[in-house]
Design a protein around this motif. Structure first.
Motif, PDB file in Angstrom:
ATOM      1  N   VAL A  67       0.832  -1.194   0.000  1.00  0.00           N
ATOM      2  CA  VAL A  67       0.000   0.000   0.000  1.00  0.00           C
ATOM      3  C   VAL A  67       0.873   1.253   0.000  1.00  0.00           C
ATOM      4  O   VAL A  67       0.407   2.351  -0.268  1.00  0.00           O
ATOM      5  CB  VAL A  67      -0.987   0.014   1.178  1.00  0.00           C
ATOM      6  CG1 VAL A  67      -1.978  -1.128   1.044  1.00  0.00           C
ATOM      7  CG2 VAL A  67      -0.255  -0.082   2.507  1.00  0.00           C
ATOM      8  N   ALA A  68       2.144   1.071   0.327  1.00  0.00           N
ATOM      9  CA  ALA A  68       3.160   2.121   0.215  1.00  0.00           C
ATOM     10  C   ALA A  68       4.488   1.374   0.171  1.00  0.00           C
ATOM     11  O   ALA A  68       4.504   0.155   0.355  1.00  0.00           O
ATOM     12  CB  ALA A  68       3.109   3.062   1.421  1.00  0.00           C
TER      13      ALA A  68
ATOM     14  N   SER B 260       7.504  -0.581   1.145  1.00  0.00           N
ATOM     15  CA  SER B 260       7.810  -1.419   2.315  1.00  0.00           C
ATOM     16  C   SER B 260       6.625  -1.642   3.237  1.00  0.00           C
ATOM     17  O   SER B 260       6.805  -2.072   4.364  1.00  0.00           O
ATOM     18  CB  SER B 260       8.953  -0.808   3.159  1.00  0.00           C
ATOM     19  OG  SER B 260      10.081  -0.602   2.362  1.00  0.00           O
ATOM     20  N   THR B 261       5.425  -1.325   2.785  1.00  0.00           N
ATOM     21  CA  THR B 261       4.264  -1.449   3.660  1.00  0.00           C
ATOM     22  C   THR B 261       3.242  -2.384   3.027  1.00  0.00           C
ATOM     23  O   THR B 261       2.755  -2.119   1.931  1.00  0.00           O
ATOM     24  CB  THR B 261       3.622  -0.080   3.913  1.00  0.00           C
ATOM     25  OG1 THR B 261       4.639   0.832   4.327  1.00  0.00           O
ATOM     26  CG2 THR B 261       2.552  -0.164   4.976  1.00  0.00           C
ATOM     27  N   VAL B 262       2.937  -3.469   3.715  1.00  0.00           N
ATOM     28  CA  VAL B 262       2.014  -4.463   3.180  1.00  0.00           C
ATOM     29  C   VAL B 262       0.758  -4.505   4.037  1.00  0.00           C
ATOM     30  O   VAL B 262       0.842  -4.580   5.266  1.00  0.00           O
ATOM     31  CB  VAL B 262       2.669  -5.864   3.152  1.00  0.00           C
ATOM     32  CG1 VAL B 262       1.646  -6.918   2.728  1.00  0.00           C
ATOM     33  CG2 VAL B 262       3.861  -5.870   2.206  1.00  0.00           C
ATOM     34  N   ALA B 263      -0.400  -4.422   3.391  1.00  0.00           N
ATOM     35  CA  ALA B 263      -1.667  -4.560   4.098  1.00  0.00           C
ATOM     36  C   ALA B 263      -2.604  -5.376   3.220  1.00  0.00           C
ATOM     37  O   ALA B 263      -2.383  -5.514   2.022  1.00  0.00           O
ATOM     38  CB  ALA B 263      -2.276  -3.191   4.396  1.00  0.00           C
TER      39      ALA B 263
ATOM     40  N   ARG C 175      -6.247  -6.303   1.445  1.00  0.00           N
ATOM     41  CA  ARG C 175      -7.469  -5.705   0.918  1.00  0.00           C
ATOM     42  C   ARG C 175      -8.265  -6.810   0.243  1.00  0.00           C
ATOM     43  O   ARG C 175      -7.685  -7.795  -0.216  1.00  0.00           O
ATOM     44  CB  ARG C 175      -7.143  -4.638  -0.132  1.00  0.00           C
ATOM     45  CG  ARG C 175      -6.316  -3.471   0.370  1.00  0.00           C
ATOM     46  CD  ARG C 175      -7.186  -2.457   1.070  1.00  0.00           C
ATOM     47  NE  ARG C 175      -6.464  -1.216   1.327  1.00  0.00           N
ATOM     48  CZ  ARG C 175      -5.690  -1.005   2.384  1.00  0.00           C
ATOM     49  NH1 ARG C 175      -5.535  -1.948   3.278  1.00  0.00           N
ATOM     50  NH2 ARG C 175      -5.081   0.150   2.546  1.00  0.00           N
TER      51      ARG C 175
ATOM     52  N   GLU D 113      -2.593  -1.697  -4.648  1.00  0.00           N
ATOM     53  CA  GLU D 113      -2.902  -0.347  -4.176  1.00  0.00           C
ATOM     54  C   GLU D 113      -1.750   0.652  -4.365  1.00  0.00           C
ATOM     55  O   GLU D 113      -1.951   1.771  -4.822  1.00  0.00           O
ATOM     56  CB  GLU D 113      -3.266  -0.442  -2.690  1.00  0.00           C
ATOM     57  CG  GLU D 113      -3.354   0.901  -2.012  1.00  0.00           C
ATOM     58  CD  GLU D 113      -4.737   1.198  -1.508  1.00  0.00           C
ATOM     59  OE1 GLU D 113      -5.644   0.398  -1.759  1.00  0.00           O
ATOM     60  OE2 GLU D 113      -4.879   2.249  -0.873  1.00  0.00           O
TER      61      GLU D 113
ATOM     62  N   ARG E 281      -1.635   4.108  -6.671  1.00  0.00           N
ATOM     63  CA  ARG E 281      -1.223   5.448  -6.245  1.00  0.00           C
ATOM     64  C   ARG E 281      -0.093   5.976  -7.126  1.00  0.00           C
ATOM     65  O   ARG E 281      -0.079   7.140  -7.504  1.00  0.00           O
ATOM     66  CB  ARG E 281      -0.724   5.406  -4.804  1.00  0.00           C
ATOM     67  CG  ARG E 281      -1.819   5.339  -3.804  1.00  0.00           C
ATOM     68  CD  ARG E 281      -1.268   5.109  -2.422  1.00  0.00           C
ATOM     69  NE  ARG E 281      -2.351   5.144  -1.470  1.00  0.00           N
ATOM     70  CZ  ARG E 281      -2.801   6.259  -0.915  1.00  0.00           C
ATOM     71  NH1 ARG E 281      -2.236   7.401  -1.156  1.00  0.00           N
ATOM     72  NH2 ARG E 281      -3.819   6.219  -0.077  1.00  0.00           N
TER      73      ARG E 281
ATOM     74  N   ALA F 182       0.051 -18.421   0.099  1.00  0.00           N
ATOM     75  CA  ALA F 182       0.571 -18.016   1.402  1.00  0.00           C
ATOM     76  C   ALA F 182      -0.453 -18.307   2.488  1.00  0.00           C
ATOM     77  O   ALA F 182      -0.114 -18.707   3.596  1.00  0.00           O
ATOM     78  CB  ALA F 182       0.926 -16.537   1.384  1.00  0.00           C
ATOM     79  N   ARG F 183      -1.715 -18.123   2.137  1.00  0.00           N
ATOM     80  CA  ARG F 183      -2.773 -18.332   3.130  1.00  0.00           C
ATOM     81  C   ARG F 183      -3.125 -19.817   3.270  1.00  0.00           C
ATOM     82  O   ARG F 183      -3.427 -20.296   4.354  1.00  0.00           O
ATOM     83  CB  ARG F 183      -4.003 -17.524   2.700  1.00  0.00           C
ATOM     84  CG  ARG F 183      -5.278 -17.843   3.418  1.00  0.00           C
ATOM     85  CD  ARG F 183      -5.663 -16.755   4.402  1.00  0.00           C
ATOM     86  NE  ARG F 183      -6.902 -17.110   5.088  1.00  0.00           N
ATOM     87  CZ  ARG F 183      -8.081 -16.621   4.760  1.00  0.00           C
ATOM     88  NH1 ARG F 183      -8.182 -15.750   3.784  1.00  0.00           N
ATOM     89  NH2 ARG F 183      -9.163 -16.980   5.425  1.00  0.00           N
TER      90      ARG F 183
ATOM     91  N   PRO G 260      -1.224 -22.891   2.286  1.00  0.00           N
ATOM     92  CA  PRO G 260      -0.083 -23.615   1.721  1.00  0.00           C
ATOM     93  C   PRO G 260      -0.377 -25.107   1.496  1.00  0.00           C
ATOM     94  O   PRO G 260       0.256 -25.738   0.654  1.00  0.00           O
ATOM     95  CB  PRO G 260       1.022 -23.417   2.759  1.00  0.00           C
ATOM     96  CG  PRO G 260       0.342 -22.972   3.997  1.00  0.00           C
ATOM     97  CD  PRO G 260      -0.924 -22.313   3.598  1.00  0.00           C
TER      98      PRO G 260
ATOM     99  N   SER H  21     -12.573  12.448  -5.827  1.00  0.00           N
ATOM    100  CA  SER H  21     -13.663  13.132  -5.124  1.00  0.00           C
ATOM    101  C   SER H  21     -14.932  13.108  -5.952  1.00  0.00           C
ATOM    102  O   SER H  21     -16.035  13.049  -5.414  1.00  0.00           O
ATOM    103  CB  SER H  21     -13.307  14.588  -4.832  1.00  0.00           C
ATOM    104  OG  SER H  21     -12.028  14.666  -4.289  1.00  0.00           O
TER     105      SER H  21
ATOM    106  N   ASP I 138     -17.139  10.031  -5.501  1.00  0.00           N
ATOM    107  CA  ASP I 138     -18.036  10.148  -4.344  1.00  0.00           C
ATOM    108  C   ASP I 138     -19.190  11.090  -4.637  1.00  0.00           C
ATOM    109  O   ASP I 138     -20.335  10.801  -4.312  1.00  0.00           O
ATOM    110  CB  ASP I 138     -17.255  10.666  -3.123  1.00  0.00           C
ATOM    111  CG  ASP I 138     -16.274   9.627  -2.604  1.00  0.00           C
ATOM    112  OD1 ASP I 138     -16.459   8.434  -2.923  1.00  0.00           O
ATOM    113  OD2 ASP I 138     -15.332  10.005  -1.889  1.00  0.00           O
TER     114      ASP I 138
END
Lengths: 621, 181
Positions: free
Chosen positions: A39-40, A42-45, A47, A81, A85, A144-145, A147, A288, A291
């Motif tokens: 998501v950025a 070195s950042t894993v989240a 979704r 993600e 971006r 991974a989830r 195996p 925007s 929305d």
């Protein structure tokens, strides 16, 4: 090892989703896979969907490990993600809408052409490779989830737009196999998957909610494409049965076009205030506006909605600009631009007047989805002289979160209906973002458990371009006729010998046939020869070719098409003519095959799509 | 054999600082925990691969997420005196909405007590003081009746992103952005 799960994969233009169901779960409980993704840096989240964007990292970014995943190191690219971006900030390194390129027959989709117009140092990828990357990521997330039950050993159902032609389906399959999905994966049309999702949600109740003679329109508007399908409800031996009647042409217009159009208008409102938005702010405005669209076209919509764009720098309050967007502006722009009132007899405009162009992709000249819908319904009715009017509608795609759009389409259909009867939306909860993946998983499950199936067969009829009169040499400039090789509705797991005059091919040379399809000529039978190519009914797609190596008939099944045969006796320079006829086949998995079968021996040659540049209109870079 | 090893070690200790650091740790009995050669017991039943321990505090990861998706750190760091309420409101509307989205995704917030504020409720006997905070005239035997002033908040999940960056950026909440022309 036998499969324990069915995986339903929605490989979308802007978002990919994986749904799954245990084969022994009864009733089937379909769940969504949480997909870990960047998501950025070195950042894993996790979704529930994977944005279909591919960012090609610089060497330095790679070396810092910023694109590594729990299951992969030294990544040179990122999907999901973070890539989405990056797409806004670094467009030259980001692949978007790879799926739309897959069905674009004017470019070679195996060549590295994306991102279009990237500078030389960016290692471009092909539309097939980009699709492969998204599928690889979903697969790795699954493995991974779970195996113990790797994806390659499960039943996999992958969805494609109903409007994808045989070549685009073949390329999708190619990407899937390359990504490591099992070779027996099944391709399912997206609108059908949406219907399966509805069936799965309704259980046995659907038999009360639909009845014989009903006709269901699936109106699926994704981010970048619009897909139309008609499904008939028939009575077969006292049981209700579903039959896919027709699918629409591939329409490259979708929700993103609407948000973008609205963003352009709102940018002008800003300009009136003396505020000029830069590129970064424009992207923020685009989001925007999505929305704003949902709010201003929703139920009990306010008269206006305030749209703000935050400042780029850290002074978020000081840099924020905002403007009131009146509801009327949205209604006029989106309803009259994309869903104008029109008569059933109206046709999409062919002139290129619309502003939505991106280099390369052939976006629709007429963004009016309702006119395309009208043309679709009339083209399906022309055969018997009456128009086709649906009795029910199933909406799919995030666009239809806006209630006014749904009611507007229903209202139009009411007006078009032959007996002025009311067209109803299918009852139940709408699952506009995930139903395609869920439906695909349910379809795989119900195949094993004997649930209701939508029968359909080939969504289009297919034709080979043939020069007439005696032994023709493909490539010679003679008037073309179209020989029907696959009839509309040809079932999976069947084959047909195409009756025709003998076609002479030269041994040792490549044979190339122009190839056409039609979504509207339901009446043609194999062997029918159309006297000319009517562009309003036949669309040309990738040509088909084979090299006529003399294949040892015994080794034929193993031999790579076009490979030098073992113990070939004929000399290629002899110009030996081989009289052939066509045989077409659709496998159980829905793979289309076209063979040239010698009429004098057991030899036969498989034709392959020639996914190449189709001449002067080719790769735009 | 040991004599040769001792001689090797003597020179290595003199000239190799990393080696001498490790020997020192060995002498202090600490090496066992970080021994690199020892293979970790592998298991195939893991629900998800265990990421290596992060160098960054979860608190920084939360701030980074709020900043990335909602510009939260930007807005609370900005001096408010020079802006009108309208200006603040315009920016705050978006920041608050997006912050809420982040918190709901990461923590799936719900109320501690499922009742309207202002209603009379009963505090169960044996309540957890972390779940209920009693105010006013707190006396008498449990269960106690009272008016719900604040329904409380609790997280039902806690799913922060995992971060794998290096020491240098462990405290970075938002990177500096530089547009190359």
């Amino acid at each position: 090892m036998s499969a324990k799960y069915v995986l339903g994969i929605d490989l979308g233009t802007t978002n990919c989703v994986l749904a799954f169901v245990g084969l022994d779960s009864e009733p089937p409980e379909v769940r969504l896979l949480e997909v870990p993704q960047l998501v950025a840096a070195s950042t894993v989240a996790s979704r529930t969907s994977l944005p279909a964007f591919l960012y090609l990292a610089t060497d330095h970014e790679t070396s810092t490990g910023g694109f590594d995943l729990p299951w992969a190191e030294d990544r040179r690219y990122g999907v999901g993600e973070f890539a989405r971006r990056q797409g806004a900030d670094v467009p030259q390194r980001t692949v978007v809408a790879a799926k739309s390129w897959l069905c674009h027959s004017r470019v070679d989709r195996r060549q590295p052409i994306l991102p279009a117009g990237a500078p030389a140092e960016v290692p471009q990828v092909s539309p097939v490779t980009a699709s492969q990357r998204y599928l690889e990521h979903l697969l790795a997330a699954w493995n991974a989830r779970f195996p113990e039950t790797p994806a390659a050993e499960q039943i996999v159902v992958l969805t494609v737009p109903a409007s994808f032609d045989a070549a685009a389906r073949e390329l999708t399959r190619e990407a899937a196999i390359a990504a490591g999905l099992p070779a027996d994966l099944v391709l399912l049309e997206e609108p059908q998957a949406a219907v399966y999702a509805w069936l799965s949600a309704r259980g046995e109740n659907w038999r009360k909610e639909l009845s014989e003679g009903d006709r269901l329109l699936v109106c699926d508007i994704g981010g970048g494409t619009t897909d139309l399908t008609l499904v008939d409800v028939a009575d077969e031996q006292g049981e209700l049965a579903l039959r896919r009647l027709a699918v629409g042409d591939h329409l490259l217009v979708g929700g993103d076009n609407m948000d973008l159009a609205l963003a352009h208008q709102v940018a002008e409102l800003f300009a009136e205030q003396g505020v000029k938005l830069d590129a970064w702010q424009s992207v923020a405005l685009w989001h925007s506006c999505r929305d704003a669209k949902e709010i201003l076209l929703g139920a009990d919509a306010p008269q206006s909605h305030r749209v703000s764009v935050l400042g780029r720098g850290s002074k978020v309050i000081g840099g924020t600009v905002s403007v009131d967007v009146p509801r009327q502006l949205v209604t006029e722009l989106l309803l009259s631009g994309f869903f104008p009132n029109c008569a059933l007899a109206d046709k999409p405009q062919r002139s290129r007047s619309s502003g939505f162009r991106e280099i390369g992709l052939p976006f629709e000249a007429d963004a009016a989805i309702t006119r395309h819908l009208a043309a679709f319904l009339t083209s399906q009715g022309s055969e018997s002289g009456e128009t086709v009017s649906p009795t029910h509608v199933l909406f799919n795609g995030g666009v239809f979160k806006a209630e006014n759009l749904r009611s507007h389409v229903l209202h139009l259909l009411d007006g078009w209906s032959a007996d002025k009867s009311s067209v109803g939306e299918l009852p139940g909860h709408r699952d506009l973002d995930y139903s395609v993946a869920r439906g695909a998983a349910y379809y795989g499950w119900s195949k094993q458990h004997g649930g209701v199936r939508i029968r359909g067969g080939a969504a289009r009829s297919y034709y080979v371009g043939i020069e007439t009169a005696g032994l023709a040499i493909p490539g010679a400039a003679r008037p073309l006729r179209a020989l029907c090789v696959v009839p509309f509705g040809m079932e999976e797991g069947s084959e047909v010998d195409v009756p025709s005059g003998e076609i002479g091919l030269v041994l040792g040379e490549s044979a190339n046939f122009r190839f056409f399809n039609s979504a509207v000529r339901h009446q043609d039978q194999p062997g029918d020869l159309l006297p000319d190519i009517d562009e309003r009914q036949l669309a040309e797609t990738d040509s088909m070719e084979t090299v006529l190596a003399a294949v040892d008939p015994v080794a034929e099944t193993e031999a790579e098409t076009g490979a030098e045969p073992e113990g070939a006796t004929e000399d290629a320079t002899n110009e030996t003519y081989v009289p052939v006829k066509f045989q077409s086949r659709i496998t159980e998995l829905g793979v289309f095959e076209l063979w040239c079968v010698s009429t004098t021996s057991d030899q036969r040659w498989k034709l392959e799509f020639s996914i190449r540049d189709q001449g002067q209109n080719g790769t735009e870079r | 054999m040991r004599v040769w090893l001792a001689i090797q070690c003597f020179f290595k200790l003199l000239f190799n600082s990393e080696f001498s650091r490790q020997v020192q740790q060995l002498a202090e009995g600490e090496l066992a925990a970080t021994e690199p050669g020892k293979p970790l017991p592998t298991t195939t039943e893991k629900a998800s691969p265990q990421p290596p321990p992060s160098l960054r505090s979860d608190a920084i990861t939360l701030l980074a997420t709020l900043q990335r998706e909602a510009r939260f750190v930007d807005i609370v760091s900005e001096p408010l005196d020079k802006y009108s309420d309208t200006e603040i409101g315009a920016a705050a509307r978006d920041v608050l909405r997006d912050s809420g989205k982040v918190l709901n995704r990461l923590f799936s917030l719900k109320r501690v007590v499922d009742a309207e504020e202002g209603n009379a409720i009963e505090v169960p006997a044996g309540y957890d003081t972390g779940e209920y905070r009693l105010t006013g005239n707190v006396s008498g035997d449990l269960p106690l009746a009272g008016e719900l002033m604040h329904a409380g908040w609790q997280a039902t999940i806690c799913e922060l992103p995992s971060w794998t960056g290096g020491q240098q950026s462990a405290f970075v909440i938002a990177p500096a952005e530089v547009e190359i022309s």
